[in-house]
Scaffold this active site. Structure first.
Site, short mmCIF file in Angstrom:
data_model
loop_
_atom_site.label_atom_id
_atom_site.label_comp_id
_atom_site.label_asym_id
_atom_site.label_seq_id
_atom_site.Cartn_x
_atom_site.Cartn_y
_atom_site.Cartn_z
N ILE A 146 29.82 41.69 31.39
CA ILE A 146 30.58 40.91 30.41
C ILE A 146 29.69 39.84 29.80
CG2 ILE A 146 32.53 39.31 30.15
CD1 ILE A 146 33.97 40.97 32.31
N ASP A 189 27.28 33.04 28.05
CA ASP A 189 26.81 32.09 27.06
C ASP A 189 25.37 32.34 26.62
OD1 ASP A 189 29.24 30.76 27.11
OD2 ASP A 189 28.60 29.41 28.72
N HIS A 205 21.85 37.08 28.71
CA HIS A 205 21.65 37.69 30.03
C HIS A 205 22.26 39.09 30.11
CE1 HIS A 205 21.08 37.83 34.38
NE2 HIS A 205 22.35 38.22 34.49
#
Length: 136
Positions: free
Chosen positions: A69, A72, A75
């Site tokens: 998912i 911010d 990654h």
């Protein structure tokens, strides 16, 4: 009978649990057996267990089940792209299908919940590939 190994990410386990259940049901529907299941912390941790499963003579293909998912940072993209690249390399190295049942990157939790069928689709793909490769 096609024999599959599952490698399942624990991260976002509420979602990967549902993905795993659909994958199990579809494997049974297709007449495939799942003698091995390996739990890993996350998608990035999958390559070594995939390699170990591919080394087994009684594994025809490996199914990856994971959910990445968006956060911010980027990654999620780094994790999925690197895992997918290495997973493909392992499939080619061992001459066995490794089906990508990993949802993401760049998705919200709601989008991830709508994509729980990725595990089922990965089983479908792997079983088809095993049968087609056996016919070559």
């Amino acid at each position: 009978m096609v024999k599959l190994g599952f490698v399942i990410a624990e991260f976002n386990r509420d979602i990967t649990f549902m993905m795993e259940k659909l994958a199990d049901e579809h494997a049974e529907f297709l007449g495939a057996e799942v003698p091995y299941k390996v739990m890993v912390p996350g998608v990035y941790d999958m390559p070594v267990p995939i390699k170990r499963l591919l080394e087994k003579e009684d594994v025809d293909a490996v199914i990856t089940i994971g959910c990445v998912i968006e956060g911010d940072t980027e990654h999620d993209e780094i994790v999925v792209h690197n895992a997918a690249r290495k997973i493909t390399d392992l499939s080619l190295q061992y001459d066995k299908p490794v089906a990508l049942g990993i949802s993401g990157p760049g998705m919200t939790r709601m989008q991830a919940e709508r994509r729980i069928d990725y595990g089922r689709k990965a089983v479908e793909s792997a079983v088809k590939m095993v049968k087609r490769l056996n016919d070559l």
